[in-house]
Scaffold this motif. Structure first.
Motif, short mmCIF file in Angstrom:
data_model
loop_
_atom_site.label_atom_id
_atom_site.label_comp_id
_atom_site.label_asym_id
_atom_site.label_seq_id
_atom_site.Cartn_x
_atom_site.Cartn_y
_atom_site.Cartn_z
N LEU A 89 -8.02 3.57 2.17
CA LEU A 89 -8.01 2.22 2.74
C LEU A 89 -6.59 1.71 2.99
N GLY A 90 -5.69 2.00 2.05
CA GLY A 90 -4.32 1.50 2.18
C GLY A 90 -3.65 2.02 3.45
N GLU A 130 0.83 -1.21 0.00
CA GLU A 130 0.00 0.00 0.00
C GLU A 130 0.86 1.26 0.00
N HIS A 170 -5.19 3.17 6.03
CA HIS A 170 -5.96 2.59 7.14
C HIS A 170 -5.40 1.21 7.53
N PHE A 171 -5.03 0.40 6.53
CA PHE A 171 -4.46 -0.92 6.83
C PHE A 171 -3.17 -0.76 7.64
#
Lengths: 114, 147
Positions: B110-111, B47, B113-114
């Motif tokens: 999202l990336g 990510e 967030h991961f």
């Protein structure tokens, strides 16, 4: 490692099977294979990820586009066969709540037939 | 280029999306004792590198990214060094709305967030015209020591 997709016609839906690695480098391939299947009104698509080893947010972007497209066109989009490490990424994203998921192809077909 | 001595992995890759799968293989081998951790680390690296390559460097050829992994005192320490313009994703990328319904969901954020979810510590420092992303993750309990 790349991604491979295979398409089959089932009575209930079009079945697309994706295998390999779904990331920023390979997500354009899934986009090309998947999104046209949802172009027609009422399209039903089952995406089998049993042989998919890895997904990143770039892959989730295509899945989200497909789900939105299916909803807009009055169709159905169901995913099945998520491996644990793929399922974990879907869960972290909150996607398990907004997508239709089934354990196996048979379960996905049953869901789409209903 | 890869060097690994069991407790340290140094990996250099050209700043291209297609180079990330090779890094993932090296990380999986380096963290072979912890396959689940390896998957989580690879997701975070993918990510962050994908963001740097597509947004930071805008796909420009000729750049190199260095990735270092070190096992020390029950921790995995990760450093990613790139020569993209200064950028701190942890300060600048907002958290995605994970509760939004399908129509309102967007894939952005999202990336990062991961990385926030999976790593115990994450920060970026700017050093000599480079971004250095520093990540830390506690190794699972009862982890075998590296040889």
């Amino acid at each position: 490692m790349a991604i491979t997709t295979t398409l089959a016609n089932l009575p209930e839906a079009l079945l697309l099977q994706a295998s390999g690695r779904l990331d920023g480098a390979t997500s354009p391939e899934l986009e090309k294979a998947l999104l046209p299947l949802l172009a027609d009104a009422g399209s039903r698509v089952l995406l089998d990820l049993a042989a998919l080893d890895y997904v990143s947010s770039a892959g989730l972007r295509i899945i989200l586009m497909a789900a939105k497209r299916a909803k807009q066109a009055g169709g159905r989009f169901v995913l099945c066969g998520l491996q644990p490490q793929v399922s974990e990424v879907f869960e972290m994203s909150g996607f398990t709540r907004i997508l239709e998921l089934a354990p196996t192809v048979a379960d996905g077909r049953a869901l789409l037939a209903g | 280029m890869t060097t690994s001595n069991g407790s340290v992995l140094e990996y250099r890759l050209s700043a291209e999306l297609t180079a990330i799968a090779g890094l993932a293989e090296a990380v999986t081998a380096f963290l072979a004792a912890w396959p689940h951790l390896a998957m989580q680390v690879n997701l975070c690296l993918d990510e962050l590198l994908t963001n740097t390559i597509t947004h930071g460097l805008k796909g420009e050829p000729g750049h190199e990214i260095r990735v270092g992994l070190a096992l020390a005192g029950g921790w995995l320490e990760i450093a990613i060094t790139d020569d993209a313009p200064a950028f701190d994703p942890f300060a600048e990328v907002p958290e995605p709305d994970l509760e939004a319904e399908l129509d309102a969901r967007t894939p952005g954020g999202l990336g990062v967030h991961f990385v926030r979810s999976l790593m115990d510590d994450y920060r970026v420092v700017r050093e000599g015209g480079h971004n250095r992303v520093l990540l830390r993750k506690q190794l699972p309990d009862g982890a075998p020591a590296p040889h």
